[in-house]
Design an enzyme around this catalytic site. Sequence first.
Site, PDB file in Angstrom:
ATOM      1  N   ASP A  16       0.986  -1.160   0.107  1.00  0.00           N
ATOM      2  CA  ASP A  16       0.082  -0.073   0.010  1.00  0.00           C
ATOM      3  C   ASP A  16       0.856   1.344  -0.095  1.00  0.00           C
ATOM      4  OD1 ASP A  16      -1.849  -1.905   0.334  1.00  0.00           O
ATOM      5  OD2 ASP A  16      -2.341  -1.448   2.303  1.00  0.00           O
ATOM      6  N   ASP A 137     -16.582  -3.987  -0.920  1.00  0.00           N
ATOM      7  CA  ASP A 137     -15.802  -3.500   0.393  1.00  0.00           C
ATOM      8  C   ASP A 137     -17.136  -3.413   1.545  1.00  0.00           C
ATOM      9  OD1 ASP A 137     -13.429  -3.133  -0.904  1.00  0.00           O
ATOM     10  OD2 ASP A 137     -13.623  -1.098  -1.200  1.00  0.00           O
TER      11      ASP A 137
END
Length: 243
Positions: A16, A137
């Site tokens: 990330d 999500d």
Amino acid sequence: PTDDPLITMKVFPAVDILNGRCVQLVEGKRETATAYGDPLSCATRWLNEGATALHVVNLDGAFGSSSGNAALITDLIRKTGVEIELGGGIRSLEDARHWLETGVDRVIVSTLATQDPGCIRTLAREFGRNRIMPGVDAKGGQIAVHGWQETAGDYLEWAERFQKLGAGSLLYTNVDIEGLQQGVRLGPVKRLIDHVSIPVVVAGGVSSRNDVAGLRNAGAYGAVLGSALYSGKIALKDALEEC
């Protein structure tokens, strides 16, 4: 789904990227970032330890700057040469096409997929369905969008719709436990895997060999290892053995 008949699930170490550094967040909140250094160095470390795929997230993109880290990510794709799924800030067809043409194996489209579901069909036709991965999500059973700040309906209904539009796989993230290193909630994962017939990669809360085993037994195609991997709570070697 995998080349090696002995492997039943893939492990995707997370890389990330925020402000050019490899970081991990808690529950997706920018202010919780812990930095772990140069993204290419982190990626290389996991590949040297046996990983064959990476889960790359352009966090600057997720927070609104889609061009952030573009050169760095392009460099990462070219230098590692491994299977890469990429998400974060893919807000338009043009963004998705750019990354697919740059060479990522799959683009993860989340908010875009709920705002313009037809983009899935378009991209699947242009690049092949296996390269299109909508993000599911989930926050309290609802699909979370706009950097997980809003919800937009039942996550299972959206997953089914994405599949019908031509998605080749799904990325499921349990937002409620993302980055907390407190384990996976298998119930919602199993419901999703049973609800669709395309591969599901799971992120959020994968913190132990038991979590990895649970996902494997639930039929997940892959598991994303993030905070627990970087903090040393789970060793990549152990996760790979469990697969």
